[in-house]
Enzyme design. Structure first.
Site, PDB file in Angstrom:
ATOM      1  N   ARG A   7       0.751  -1.401   0.111  1.00 22.83           N
ATOM      2  CA  ARG A   7       0.067   0.215   0.028  1.00 22.83           C
ATOM      3  C   ARG A   7       0.912   1.301   0.066  1.00 22.83           C
ATOM      4  NH1 ARG A   7      -5.186   0.435   1.826  1.00 22.83           N
ATOM      5  NH2 ARG A   7      -4.687   2.314   0.809  1.00 22.83           N
ATOM      6  N   CYS A  74      -7.245   2.818 -12.550  1.00 23.48           N
ATOM      7  CA  CYS A  74      -7.396   3.938 -11.757  1.00 23.48           C
ATOM      8  C   CYS A  74      -9.063   3.823 -11.365  1.00 23.48           C
ATOM      9  CB  CYS A  74      -7.133   5.269 -12.547  1.00 23.48           C
ATOM     10  SG  CYS A  74      -5.499   5.369 -12.835  1.00 23.48           S
ATOM     11  N   GLU A  77     -11.762   7.389  -5.156  1.00 28.78           N
ATOM     12  CA  GLU A  77     -12.496   7.091  -3.748  1.00 28.78           C
ATOM     13  C   GLU A  77     -13.606   7.524  -3.587  1.00 28.78           C
ATOM     14  OE1 GLU A  77     -10.614   5.884  -1.020  1.00 28.78           O
ATOM     15  OE2 GLU A  77      -8.568   5.296  -2.406  1.00 28.78           O
ATOM     16  N   ARG A  89      -3.726   7.193  -3.923  1.00 32.28           N
ATOM     17  CA  ARG A  89      -3.441   5.777  -3.249  1.00 32.28           C
ATOM     18  C   ARG A  89      -3.086   4.708  -4.248  1.00 32.28           C
ATOM     19  NH1 ARG A  89      -7.764   8.086  -0.368  1.00 32.28           N
ATOM     20  NH2 ARG A  89      -7.383   8.326   2.004  1.00 32.28           N
ATOM     21  N   TYR A 107       4.064   5.869   2.683  1.00 32.48           N
ATOM     22  CA  TYR A 107       3.179   7.251   2.649  1.00 32.48           C
ATOM     23  C   TYR A 107       3.975   8.449   2.774  1.00 32.48           C
ATOM     24  CZ  TYR A 107      -0.514   3.484   3.386  1.00 32.48           C
ATOM     25  OH  TYR A 107      -1.637   2.866   3.330  1.00 32.48           O
TER      26      TYR A 107
END
Length: 120
Positions: A7, A74, A77, A89, A107
């Protein structure tokens, strides 16, 4: 060799094509570097962007980095009222010998606030 999910997220200052591409390039490069990956190790990557980002597809940055043979997608969200704005993300599925506990999630920028427990 196992399949692992990696992630990552980053935040941009504005809905600007150049910013989206630069931030996504930085994010993808960091994910690859920190996890010792090549594009041959990547099975697929799902990118999402908050609804306030529409100037460019984040996957284009990965294509420019050499991900021509990797399936990329893609999506948007969901629009949660208190969500951090202007966030890109990714979730990459990779083939790796690393145990799950050694996978480095990435991140960057303002998106560090999303996962203070694992942001580096």
């Amino acid at each position: 060799m196992a399949v692992r999910a990696v992630r990552g997220a980053t935040q941009v200052d504005a809905d600007d094509r150049g910013e989206i591409l630069a931030a996504t390039t930085e994010l993808v490069s960091e994910v690859m570097s920190r996890n010792g990956l090549t594009t041959d190790d990547v099975i697929s990557v799902l990118f999402t962007a908050t609804p306030d980002l529409t100037a460019e597809f984040p996957a284009l940055a990965a294509r420019k980095l050499g991900f021509q043979e990797v399936p990329l997608m893609c999506a948007s969200e969901i629009a949660v009222p208190h969500a951090l704005p202007r966030v890109i993300r990714l979730m990459a599925h990779v083939a790796t010998d690393r145990p799950r506990a050694e996978v480095q999630h990435v991140y960057l920028r303002g998106a560090k606030a999303l996962r203070l427990d694992i942001a580096q």
